[in-house]
Design an enzyme around this catalytic site. Structure first.
Site, short mmCIF file in Angstrom:
data_model
loop_
_atom_site.label_atom_id
_atom_site.label_comp_id
_atom_site.label_asym_id
_atom_site.label_seq_id
_atom_site.Cartn_x
_atom_site.Cartn_y
_atom_site.Cartn_z
CD GLU A 75 7.61 -2.29 -4.84
OE1 GLU A 75 7.71 -2.24 -3.61
OE2 GLU A 75 6.52 -2.23 -5.44
CG HIS A 94 3.47 -5.29 -4.92
ND1 HIS A 94 3.16 -5.51 -3.59
CD2 HIS A 94 4.22 -4.15 -4.95
CE1 HIS A 94 3.68 -4.56 -2.85
NE2 HIS A 94 4.33 -3.72 -3.65
CE1 TYR A 121 -16.33 -19.67 -3.04
CE2 TYR A 121 -16.94 -18.60 -0.98
CZ TYR A 121 -17.28 -19.37 -2.08
OH TYR A 121 -18.56 -19.84 -2.21
#
Length: 222
Positions: A75, A94, A121
């Site tokens: 990836e 990821h 947040y």
């Protein structure tokens, strides 16, 4: 190898182990990368983030050619597509974390704003979250979809797959990915309960003072 690269390799292994041990990614899923001045560091293909050897982390040139270490994650193209559109950012995390992936499977959500403003947040760490259409893992069309939204989003959900987050450095990317998972968890827990959301004025205030575009100003206590 420079001292900077050595330290980054150690950081990738440290954060990978931390993410794995806390159940934020399982098996050999997930990958981490850092863009260097002259190339990339990325976790190898078919490796467990909980058991990374810093010396085996893939070192690539700017074109993605392997220079040293094990073969890179399949990836890699996702990371490249994301950071090519975000010159201000240097790191990608990821994950296939449970709640973020669960949200990526839900129908009828706004693909340009997948998570509501539940806490300050989330605004401070990553802002709005986009969704890319489903393509099988490794399909290069995922990179094209990431490129379409990368200029406006630092956090993206890949449909029925997981999350991907970009940030100014590795530490910030890890913290943003963790906060994304916590926000997704809150969203799932509160789904259908009509929770109180931050107002537009409150979101604007956070974006002005601490939003992703001002990430350097995020309080160190948060």
């Amino acid at each position: 190898m420079s001292a900077k690269e050595h330290d980054l390799r150690e950081q990738i292994a440290y954060f990978g182990r931390s993410l794995f041990e806390r159940g934020l990614t399982a098996g050999s899923s997930g990958n981490i990368s850092v863009r260097l001045d002259d190339g990339w560091l990325i976790t190898p293909t078919n490796c467990c983030l909980g058991n990374l050897d810093p010396t085996h982390i893939s070192r690539l040139d700017q074109q993605g050619n392997l220079l040293s270490g094990n073969a890179p994650s399949k990836e890699l193209f996702l990371h490249q597509a994301f950071l090519r559109k975000r010159p201000q950012d240097k790191a990608i995390v990821h994950l296939h974390s449970t709640y973020a992936t669960a949200v990526s499977c839900l129908p009828d959500l706004n693909p340009m704003d997948m998570l509501p403003p539940l806490t300050p947040y989330s605004i401070m760490r990553f802002g709005k979250v986009a969704l890319t259409p489903y393509h099988r893992p490794g399909d290069k069309r995922l990179g094209d979809e990431i490129a379409k939204v990368a200029c406006d989003y630092r956090a993206v959900l890949l449909a029925n797959h997981g999350s991907i987050v970009a940030a100014k450095d590795l530490e910030a990317a890890v913290y943003a990915a963790e906060e994304l998972e916590e926000t997704a968890k809150l969203f799932i827990l509160l789904h259908g309960l009509r929770p109180r959301l931050l107002t537009a004025e409150q979101v604007d205030e956070l974006n002005r003072d601490y939003g992703p575009q001002n990430a350097d100003n995020t309080p160190s206590c948060c």
